[in-house]
Design a protein around this motif. Sequence first.
Motif, PDB file in Angstrom:
ATOM      1  N   HIS A  99       2.662  12.008  -1.481  1.00 25.59           N
ATOM      2  CA  HIS A  99       3.833  11.300  -2.003  1.00 25.59           C
ATOM      3  C   HIS A  99       4.673  12.224  -2.890  1.00 25.59           C
ATOM      4  O   HIS A  99       4.153  12.857  -3.815  1.00 25.59           O
ATOM      5  N   PRO A 100       6.002  12.314  -2.658  1.00 25.91           N
ATOM      6  CA  PRO A 100       6.817  13.253  -3.434  1.00 25.91           C
ATOM      7  C   PRO A 100       7.051  12.839  -4.882  1.00 25.91           C
ATOM      8  O   PRO A 100       7.319  13.693  -5.731  1.00 25.91           O
ATOM      9  N   THR A 101       6.946  11.536  -5.187  1.00 22.00           N
ATOM     10  CA  THR A 101       7.248  11.052  -6.534  1.00 22.00           C
ATOM     11  C   THR A 101       6.030  10.982  -7.424  1.00 22.00           C
ATOM     12  O   THR A 101       6.090  11.313  -8.613  1.00 22.00           O
ATOM     13  N   LEU A 102       4.900  10.553  -6.887  1.00 22.76           N
ATOM     14  CA  LEU A 102       3.692  10.369  -7.683  1.00 22.76           C
ATOM     15  C   LEU A 102       3.025  11.713  -7.964  1.00 22.76           C
ATOM     16  O   LEU A 102       2.797  12.509  -7.051  1.00 22.76           O
ATOM     17  N   ALA A 103       2.700  11.954  -9.237  1.00 19.31           N
ATOM     18  CA  ALA A 103       2.028  13.205  -9.579  1.00 19.31           C
ATOM     19  C   ALA A 103       0.609  13.229  -9.005  1.00 19.31           C
ATOM     20  O   ALA A 103       0.202  14.196  -8.359  1.00 19.31           O
ATOM     21  N   ALA A 104      -0.144  12.163  -9.236  1.00 19.87           N
ATOM     22  CA  ALA A 104      -1.517  12.073  -8.719  1.00 19.87           C
ATOM     23  C   ALA A 104      -1.467  11.407  -7.349  1.00 19.87           C
ATOM     24  O   ALA A 104      -1.806  10.239  -7.196  1.00 19.87           O
ATOM     25  N   ASN A 105      -1.056  12.158  -6.339  1.00 21.73           N
ATOM     26  CA  ASN A 105      -0.790  11.530  -5.039  1.00 21.73           C
ATOM     27  C   ASN A 105      -1.945  11.623  -4.055  1.00 21.73           C
ATOM     28  O   ASN A 105      -1.824  11.161  -2.922  1.00 21.73           O
ATOM     29  N   LYS A 106      -3.057  12.203  -4.458  1.00 21.23           N
ATOM     30  CA  LYS A 106      -4.254  12.239  -3.602  1.00 21.23           C
ATOM     31  C   LYS A 106      -5.478  11.905  -4.450  1.00 21.23           C
ATOM     32  O   LYS A 106      -6.493  12.588  -4.394  1.00 21.23           O
ATOM     33  N   GLY A 107      -5.376  10.823  -5.220  1.00 19.06           N
ATOM     34  CA  GLY A 107      -6.448  10.458  -6.141  1.00 19.06           C
ATOM     35  C   GLY A 107      -7.693   9.950  -5.440  1.00 19.06           C
ATOM     36  O   GLY A 107      -8.802  10.394  -5.700  1.00 19.06           O
ATOM     37  N   ARG A 108      -7.522   8.970  -4.559  1.00 23.61           N
ATOM     38  CA  ARG A 108      -8.607   8.449  -3.711  1.00 23.61           C
ATOM     39  C   ARG A 108      -9.868   8.139  -4.518  1.00 23.61           C
ATOM     40  O   ARG A 108     -10.986   8.580  -4.178  1.00 23.61           O
ATOM     41  N   ILE A 109      -9.689   7.347  -5.585  1.00 20.70           N
ATOM     42  CA  ILE A 109     -10.837   6.983  -6.415  1.00 20.70           C
ATOM     43  C   ILE A 109     -11.801   6.144  -5.580  1.00 20.70           C
ATOM     44  O   ILE A 109     -11.445   5.122  -5.011  1.00 20.70           O
ATOM     45  N   GLY A 110     -13.037   6.575  -5.511  1.00 19.10           N
ATOM     46  CA  GLY A 110     -14.052   5.952  -4.669  1.00 19.10           C
ATOM     47  C   GLY A 110     -14.596   6.930  -3.645  1.00 19.10           C
ATOM     48  O   GLY A 110     -15.756   6.834  -3.241  1.00 19.10           O
ATOM     49  N   PHE A 111     -13.769   7.861  -3.218  1.00 14.80           N
ATOM     50  CA  PHE A 111     -14.224   8.922  -2.316  1.00 14.80           C
ATOM     51  C   PHE A 111     -14.962   9.985  -3.120  1.00 14.80           C
ATOM     52  O   PHE A 111     -14.509  10.407  -4.191  1.00 14.80           O
ATOM     53  N   GLN A 147      17.792  -2.657  -2.439  1.00 15.85           N
ATOM     54  CA  GLN A 147      17.035  -1.696  -3.228  1.00 15.85           C
ATOM     55  C   GLN A 147      15.898  -1.058  -2.432  1.00 15.85           C
ATOM     56  O   GLN A 147      15.520   0.083  -2.691  1.00 15.85           O
ATOM     57  N   HIS A 148      15.336  -1.784  -1.457  1.00 15.69           N
ATOM     58  CA  HIS A 148      14.315  -1.166  -0.603  1.00 15.69           C
ATOM     59  C   HIS A 148      14.885   0.054   0.107  1.00 15.69           C
ATOM     60  O   HIS A 148      14.219   1.091   0.227  1.00 15.69           O
ATOM     61  N   VAL A 149      16.101  -0.068   0.598  1.00 13.82           N
ATOM     62  CA  VAL A 149      16.746   1.056   1.277  1.00 13.82           C
ATOM     63  C   VAL A 149      17.058   2.169   0.293  1.00 13.82           C
ATOM     64  O   VAL A 149      16.799   3.346   0.553  1.00 13.82           O
ATOM     65  N   ILE A 150      17.602   1.795  -0.872  1.00 12.24           N
ATOM     66  CA  ILE A 150      17.960   2.780  -1.890  1.00 12.24           C
ATOM     67  C   ILE A 150      16.721   3.543  -2.363  1.00 12.24           C
ATOM     68  O   ILE A 150      16.702   4.771  -2.438  1.00 12.24           O
ATOM     69  N   ASP A 151      15.670   2.793  -2.693  1.00 11.09           N
ATOM     70  CA  ASP A 151      14.470   3.428  -3.240  1.00 11.09           C
ATOM     71  C   ASP A 151      13.838   4.400  -2.261  1.00 11.09           C
ATOM     72  O   ASP A 151      13.448   5.510  -2.629  1.00 11.09           O
ATOM     73  N   GLN A 152      13.719   3.973  -1.005  1.00  5.14           N
ATOM     74  CA  GLN A 152      12.955   4.783  -0.060  1.00  5.14           C
ATOM     75  C   GLN A 152      13.779   5.907   0.554  1.00  5.14           C
ATOM     76  O   GLN A 152      13.260   7.007   0.761  1.00  5.14           O
ATOM     77  N   LEU A 153      15.035   5.659   0.856  1.00  7.14           N
ATOM     78  CA  LEU A 153      15.845   6.699   1.496  1.00  7.14           C
ATOM     79  C   LEU A 153      16.498   7.622   0.472  1.00  7.14           C
ATOM     80  O   LEU A 153      16.406   8.844   0.589  1.00  7.14           O
ATOM     81  N   LEU A 154      17.160   7.042  -0.537  1.00  2.71           N
ATOM     82  CA  LEU A 154      17.903   7.870  -1.475  1.00  2.71           C
ATOM     83  C   LEU A 154      17.004   8.457  -2.556  1.00  2.71           C
ATOM     84  O   LEU A 154      16.911   9.674  -2.710  1.00  2.71           O
ATOM     85  N   PHE A 155      16.325   7.576  -3.313  1.00  2.00           N
ATOM     86  CA  PHE A 155      15.452   8.068  -4.374  1.00  2.00           C
ATOM     87  C   PHE A 155      14.230   8.788  -3.811  1.00  2.00           C
ATOM     88  O   PHE A 155      13.846   9.853  -4.298  1.00  2.00           O
ATOM     89  N   GLY A 156      13.600   8.192  -2.813  1.00  2.00           N
ATOM     90  CA  GLY A 156      12.309   8.686  -2.340  1.00  2.00           C
ATOM     91  C   GLY A 156      12.378   9.828  -1.360  1.00  2.00           C
ATOM     92  O   GLY A 156      11.350  10.452  -1.079  1.00  2.00           O
TER      93      GLY A 156
END
Length: 599
Positions: A158-170, A503-512
């Motif tokens: 994920h480009p926005t989340l810093a901890a994007n491969k946390g996978r707690i439990g693995f 906002q779904h379009v804005i968040d995912q296409l523009l921001f994300g």
Amino acid sequence: MRRDHPVPPLADVSPESWREANRRLLAKTLSEFAFEDLIKPVELGEDRYRVDLDSGVSYVFAATQGALGSWRADKDSVTRGAAGLLGNEIETPAWDVQQFLVDCADTIGTDAPTLGLYLTELSSTLAVDAARIEHGGATAAELSELGHAELECHMTGHPTLAANKGRIGFSAADVRAYAPESQQIVPLQWIAVHRGLAEFRGTSELSEQGVIAHELDDDTVAAFRARVEAVGGDPDAYVWMPVHPWQWDHAVQVLYAGEVAQNRIVPLGESDDGYLPQQSVRTMTNLVRRDRYDVKLPLKIVNTLIWRGIPPHCTQGAPVATQWLTGLLDRDPVLRDELRTVFLGEIASVTVRHPYLDRVPDMPYQHLEALGCIWRQSVSSRQDEGERVRTFASLLHVDENGTAFAAELARKSGLSPQEWLSRLFATVLDPVLHVMYTYGITFNPHGQNTLIGFDADDVPRRLFLKDFVDDVSVTHTPVPERGPEPDGYDHVLPRKKPEVIRQHVIDQLLFGHFRYLAPLMEDQLGVKEGEFWGLVREAVLAYHARFPEKAERFAEFDMLADEFPRYPFNTDRLVITRYVDRALRHALRPNGTVANPLA
């Protein structure tokens, strides 16, 4: 195909690779925390900034700012200042992102329990990133030759989340066996669940036996029937379904131990197919039989903000939502004949409820989503001969030589960078805007749900959209073009205000996505950021000019508004939601607004 599914050895990681992974993640964390207003950098001049923290520590770094409030910190410029033995401040080069989180915990308002789990997620993310740095990875040119499923294994999260491969439990071994970057073929376990517990649903053209015949060969079906009969059961009294091998071991045999003991759940064995996990980890793509369905399976792990189960309302509602959406949108001549948009339907499912936990009010959702499955049409079953299909997210990938995947494809196309980007923007925006303006419906078109079909010259041509449950919303206002809507499925097709739909379009296409793609295109293709956003605006205006009769809808879903709300994903994890068990997934709340570069 391997049957023993060995776990690959732990990747050797040098201290240099570990520090470099930290430098990159520290720069990303500074950038995203500044964007979300978690930290407040003060300008020092010449594009240098300082952040003073409540812990008495300060960080100084070089950065540029861009559209939509974005920050881009230079990973090699960061220094950390702290008091020395004589009380004087000593600045040293900073590379340790976990140290930064400890330093800024009081400033951002997180607590010790949250920080402990968050550092676990950060460490897991760093381990994967450092291994990739150590061993190089494929070049952008090599990635351009890969199929959709294989390409997924090379993405970085994920480009926005810093901890994007946390996978707690693995565990570390689980990551090496089941994470997409490990590129391991995974066989799926099949089980038979008694009809008192399980319910199959499918679209009108799909029977339960039709799905089984599609997914399993005759010999496997015969062997599975024999296993049910061996415990005294009637094979037809059970619903058959795949389960992820990790989930079978860590969740099903624990939560459903009584049902297994009483033969209400019967393990059938593995099928002969092998699967690759997609970036979501829980969605599996068949590599042996490409025409067979993708399978979405719950995993009792925390990754990118939530537990990765599948809610029962999603398994129950998936075929209904697919039937309605595809029946509606496949009749639209613009989508069907001109844009040739592909909607990858979730065509069948199995819902399994827990016999006891399901009866308890306010039970945390992680316990109620441990068993179930959704079958989705695969990319391979819908793509044209010679067509390359790649996730939207892949365009943000940068290889270890510093080459952006999007820049590689643009150069290979033979088009000018501006023309290639214009084709990309039209390919993505036209179908998404058409569905929103015409029907008051939006998908959640983030980088994994949105896929792009490219021609033989790597020119974007058409859009593939998926994830019809939990990620599709409709306006609460009546829209005649929608026709009759499914009743009783508000969890799957939630009603929202038009500005929230937009906002779904804005968040995912523009921001994300475009927020990150713009600087890559400036650095590697020479397309200035202002020109980039001008091309996005032109794509929106071109659609408006073609359908002037929809002017009221253009105003209702105003893509050209002066500003947009900003939604803080990292803040949500660290400060708002934390890791508290909840009965339901929650909605993010905005914190402030940013100027719209399309205005």
